[in-house]
Design a protein around this motif. Structure first.
Motif, PDB file in Angstrom:
ATOM      1  N   HIS A 160     -14.809 -40.779  36.588  1.00  0.00           N
ATOM      2  CA  HIS A 160     -14.240 -41.810  35.724  1.00  0.00           C
ATOM      3  C   HIS A 160     -12.714 -41.796  35.807  1.00  0.00           C
ATOM      4  CE1 HIS A 160     -13.017 -43.875  31.982  1.00  0.00           C
ATOM      5  NE2 HIS A 160     -14.094 -44.596  32.198  1.00  0.00           N
ATOM      6  N   HIS A 161     -12.099 -40.672  35.517  1.00  0.00           N
ATOM      7  CA  HIS A 161     -10.662 -40.537  35.674  1.00  0.00           C
ATOM      8  C   HIS A 161     -10.300 -39.053  35.687  1.00  0.00           C
ATOM      9  CE1 HIS A 161     -10.924 -40.230  31.236  1.00  0.00           C
ATOM     10  NE2 HIS A 161      -9.846 -39.467  31.352  1.00  0.00           N
ATOM     11  N   ALA A 162      -9.088 -38.779  36.055  1.00  0.00           N
ATOM     12  CA  ALA A 162      -8.599 -37.400  36.078  1.00  0.00           C
ATOM     13  C   ALA A 162      -7.189 -37.349  35.516  1.00  0.00           C
ATOM     14  CB  ALA A 162      -8.619 -36.848  37.506  1.00  0.00           C
ATOM     15  N   GLU A 163      -6.898 -36.272  34.810  1.00  0.00           N
ATOM     16  CA  GLU A 163      -5.552 -35.993  34.323  1.00  0.00           C
ATOM     17  C   GLU A 163      -5.119 -34.651  34.892  1.00  0.00           C
ATOM     18  OE1 GLU A 163      -3.644 -37.979  32.767  1.00  0.00           O
ATOM     19  OE2 GLU A 163      -5.004 -39.554  32.085  1.00  0.00           O
ATOM     20  N   GLY A 165      -5.000 -31.742  33.675  1.00  0.00           N
ATOM     21  CA  GLY A 165      -5.782 -30.555  33.348  1.00  0.00           C
ATOM     22  C   GLY A 165      -7.287 -30.713  33.360  1.00  0.00           C
ATOM     23  N   TYR A 166      -7.797 -31.887  33.719  1.00  0.00           N
ATOM     24  CA  TYR A 166      -9.241 -32.065  33.688  1.00  0.00           C
ATOM     25  C   TYR A 166      -9.660 -33.264  34.529  1.00  0.00           C
ATOM     26  CZ  TYR A 166      -8.671 -36.060  30.520  1.00  0.00           C
ATOM     27  OH  TYR A 166      -8.325 -37.282  29.992  1.00  0.00           O
ATOM     28  N   VAL A 167     -10.972 -33.336  34.774  1.00  0.00           N
ATOM     29  CA  VAL A 167     -11.580 -34.512  35.384  1.00  0.00           C
ATOM     30  C   VAL A 167     -12.703 -34.977  34.453  1.00  0.00           C
ATOM     31  CG1 VAL A 167     -13.158 -33.122  36.779  1.00  0.00           C
ATOM     32  CG2 VAL A 167     -12.684 -35.483  37.440  1.00  0.00           C
ATOM     33  N   MET A 168     -12.784 -36.283  34.245  1.00  0.00           N
ATOM     34  CA  MET A 168     -13.821 -36.850  33.380  1.00  0.00           C
ATOM     35  C   MET A 168     -14.883 -37.514  34.240  1.00  0.00           C
ATOM     36  SD  MET A 168     -14.860 -37.339  30.231  1.00  0.00           S
ATOM     37  CE  MET A 168     -13.436 -37.320  29.100  1.00  0.00           C
ATOM     38  N   LEU A 169     -16.148 -37.171  33.982  1.00  0.00           N
ATOM     39  CA  LEU A 169     -17.273 -37.768  34.692  1.00  0.00           C
ATOM     40  C   LEU A 169     -18.197 -38.441  33.690  1.00  0.00           C
ATOM     41  CD1 LEU A 169     -16.890 -34.578  36.049  1.00  0.00           C
ATOM     42  CD2 LEU A 169     -17.997 -35.879  37.867  1.00  0.00           C
ATOM     43  N   THR A 170     -18.949 -39.413  34.166  1.00  0.00           N
ATOM     44  CA  THR A 170     -19.866 -40.146  33.285  1.00  0.00           C
ATOM     45  C   THR A 170     -21.247 -40.272  33.926  1.00  0.00           C
ATOM     46  OG1 THR A 170     -19.191 -42.298  34.189  1.00  0.00           O
ATOM     47  CG2 THR A 170     -18.003 -41.489  32.243  1.00  0.00           C
ATOM     48  N   TYR A 171     -22.224 -40.486  33.052  1.00  0.00           N
ATOM     49  CA  TYR A 171     -23.605 -40.692  33.500  1.00  0.00           C
ATOM     50  C   TYR A 171     -24.213 -41.768  32.613  1.00  0.00           C
ATOM     51  CZ  TYR A 171     -28.315 -39.394  35.144  1.00  0.00           C
ATOM     52  OH  TYR A 171     -29.567 -39.392  35.702  1.00  0.00           O
ATOM     53  N   TRP A 172     -24.745 -42.815  33.223  1.00  0.00           N
ATOM     54  CA  TRP A 172     -25.365 -43.899  32.471  1.00  0.00           C
ATOM     55  C   TRP A 172     -26.870 -43.787  32.608  1.00  0.00           C
ATOM     56  CZ3 TRP A 172     -24.311 -46.915  28.650  1.00  0.00           C
ATOM     57  CH2 TRP A 172     -25.067 -48.074  28.403  1.00  0.00           C
ATOM     58  N   ILE A 173     -27.575 -43.656  31.481  1.00  0.00           N
ATOM     59  CA  ILE A 173     -29.002 -43.362  31.502  1.00  0.00           C
ATOM     60  C   ILE A 173     -29.900 -44.594  31.580  1.00  0.00           C
ATOM     61  CG2 ILE A 173     -30.881 -42.313  30.166  1.00  0.00           C
ATOM     62  CD1 ILE A 173     -28.870 -40.244  29.172  1.00  0.00           C
ATOM     63  N   PRO A 174     -29.703 -45.645  30.766  1.00  0.00           N
ATOM     64  CA  PRO A 174     -30.637 -46.785  30.781  1.00  0.00           C
ATOM     65  C   PRO A 174     -30.731 -47.453  32.149  1.00  0.00           C
ATOM     66  CG  PRO A 174     -29.210 -46.880  28.850  1.00  0.00           C
ATOM     67  CD  PRO A 174     -28.662 -45.804  29.733  1.00  0.00           C
ATOM     68  N   GLU A 175     -31.866 -48.069  32.412  1.00  0.00           N
ATOM     69  CA  GLU A 175     -32.094 -48.763  33.683  1.00  0.00           C
ATOM     70  C   GLU A 175     -31.541 -50.187  33.636  1.00  0.00           C
ATOM     71  OE1 GLU A 175     -33.284 -47.481  36.411  1.00  0.00           O
ATOM     72  OE2 GLU A 175     -33.558 -45.521  35.495  1.00  0.00           O
ATOM     73  N   VAL A 176     -30.317 -50.310  33.180  1.00  0.00           N
ATOM     74  CA  VAL A 176     -29.589 -51.584  33.140  1.00  0.00           C
ATOM     75  C   VAL A 176     -28.164 -51.292  33.587  1.00  0.00           C
ATOM     76  CG1 VAL A 176     -31.005 -52.552  31.285  1.00  0.00           C
ATOM     77  CG2 VAL A 176     -28.950 -51.237  30.715  1.00  0.00           C
ATOM     78  N   PRO A 181     -17.005 -48.155  29.454  1.00  0.00           N
ATOM     79  CA  PRO A 181     -15.728 -48.770  29.845  1.00  0.00           C
ATOM     80  C   PRO A 181     -15.169 -48.124  31.099  1.00  0.00           C
ATOM     81  CG  PRO A 181     -15.429 -47.309  27.965  1.00  0.00           C
ATOM     82  CD  PRO A 181     -16.910 -47.439  28.168  1.00  0.00           C
ATOM     83  N   ALA A 182     -14.543 -48.928  31.934  1.00  0.00           N
ATOM     84  CA  ALA A 182     -13.953 -48.420  33.174  1.00  0.00           C
ATOM     85  C   ALA A 182     -12.666 -47.662  32.869  1.00  0.00           C
ATOM     86  CB  ALA A 182     -13.667 -49.574  34.133  1.00  0.00           C
ATOM     87  N   ASN A 183     -12.147 -47.002  33.868  1.00  0.00           N
ATOM     88  CA  ASN A 183     -10.870 -46.303  33.733  1.00  0.00           C
ATOM     89  C   ASN A 183      -9.746 -47.312  33.466  1.00  0.00           C
ATOM     90  OD1 ASN A 183      -8.900 -44.325  33.828  1.00  0.00           O
ATOM     91  ND2 ASN A 183      -8.726 -44.401  36.060  1.00  0.00           N
ATOM     92  N   ALA A 184      -8.632 -46.819  32.959  1.00  0.00           N
ATOM     93  CA  ALA A 184      -7.479 -47.681  32.687  1.00  0.00           C
ATOM     94  C   ALA A 184      -7.112 -48.478  33.932  1.00  0.00           C
ATOM     95  CB  ALA A 184      -6.296 -46.843  32.227  1.00  0.00           C
TER      96      ALA A 184
END
Length: 361
Positions: A160-163, A165-176, A181-184
């Motif tokens: 998703h994004h990185a700063e 000191g960290y990296v942010m990841l996402t997982y979308w569960i529903p089959e839609v 929200p997207a990264n900045a």
């Protein structure tokens, strides 16, 4: 206190033959204390989870807790508490906080520190979140656990994004299609139009610039910082690049451009500032020189005259000086949607206010 049997083999199940079954939950319960239970299970491979309940009766054994919650489990199998059975699997779920959109945010401070433990917990958690109808998952991995990133990606997480000191990841569960929200998408810059009583503009020459801008005297510019107001960023950039103190007057105009840096869009705000001091002191290594320059001389520079956008910006600034144009003033407002204070920029209706140099901060 609640003692839950997570998993045990066929031999050890016999210890519960005489236990009671709750009519409401259908679960077997053990009325003896934890100490007595452990003594009776010394010869049986058993894994148990001990959990407390919060004041709202939330079960913390699953790891789905609020910010102040915790989860823990204790293996009680083999002699003297030593694990000895290959048939026991303890299922751990990562500690999370529910978000307001039906998703979860993983607590980055309570992640397992071992790769195998993290892999097992992540897989168990995904199974749990799917079975409980969760939607989006936010997983923040600090730089110290950067080697967990490939594990999460292999399980289906996306960057998703990185700063720093960290990296942010996402997982979308529903089959839609994902509703996360997207990264900045934008970076925000400011430019300070500072003009004194002698009709001189504060300008700088940059140390590092493209060949087309070589020798150009330009307005002090820069990017605003995180949680910094536009008017604060303009004053700060002028101070950092020239050493001159100033105060904000108005936002004169702003430019919107796309694919500027790493496919991001760019918002650039031109702000009129009033100088408080006049002495120039260049300490920024990015600035080669700074000076006060006659407005007419500044406008006559070939690059200013040859660039429609630059020329238009300066025409607007000059119109504002002649009080033929009204810029935008910042006003603090509180919205009932979130109860937070924010800054709304708009021009005033009254002519006397439009022609005034005062601003509401």
């Amino acid at each position: 206190m609640e003692l839950k049997l997570l998993q045990l083999d066929s031999t050890s199940k016999c210890i519960f033959d005489s236990s009671e079954v709750s009519a409401s939950t259908g679960r077997r319960s053990c009325s003896s204390s934890l100490k007595q239970f452990r003594r009776s299970c010394r010869c049986f491979p058993v894994t148990c989870s001990y959990s407390r309940r919060t004041t709202n009766n939330m079960d913390l054994s699953s790891g789905i807790t609020g910010p102040s919650g915790f989860s823990s489990s204790y293996p009680i199998n083999g002699r003297n508490g030593v694990r000895s059975s290959p048939y026991v699997n303890e299922l751990r779920v990562l500690e999370v906080v529910d978000d307001e959109y039906g998703g979860v945010v993983v607590n980055a401070n309570r992640l397992p520190l071992k790769r195998n433990a993290f892999t097992s917990a992540l897989r168990s958690s995904l199974f749990h979140w799917k079975s409980t109808g969760k939607k989006g998952v936010w997983l923040k991995l600090p730089v110290e656990l950067a080697d967990f990133v490939p594990i999460a990606v292999k399980e289906g997480f996306e960057y998703h994004h990185a700063e720093r000191g960290y990296v942010m990841l996402t997982y979308w569960i529903p089959e839609v299609p994902s509703l996360l929200p997207a990264n900045a998408s934008h970076q925000v810059g400011v430019g300070g139009f500072v003009i004194n009583q002698h009709n001189e503009v504060l300008v700088v020459q940059e140390t590092f610039c493209s060949p087309t801008c070589e020798g150009l005297w330009k307005l002090p510019t820069g990017f605003i910082l995180e949680s910094e107001e536009i008017y604060e960023g303009a004053v700060r950039e002028v101070k950092e690049e020239t050493g001159v103190d100033s105060e904000f007057v108005q936002v004169i105009a702003f430019r919107h451009a796309h694919n500027v840096a790493f496919e991001k869009s760019d918002l650039f705000f031109i702000c009129m500032l009033r100088p408080i001091s006049t002495q120039i002191m260049v300490e920024d290594h990015e600035i080669k020189a700074a000076k006060w320059m006659k407005l007419e001389e500044f406008m006559e520079q070939p690059l200013i005259q040859g660039d429609k956008m630059f020329k238009k910006i300066m025409d607007i600034c000059i119109a504002r000086l002649g009080r033929r144009y009204c810029g935008l003033n910042p006003h603090k407002v509180v919205s009932k949607f979130d109860g937070k204070e924010s800054t709304l920029y708009y021009n005033v209706v009254e002519e006397e206010d439009c022609n005034s140099d005062s601003s509401s901060n």
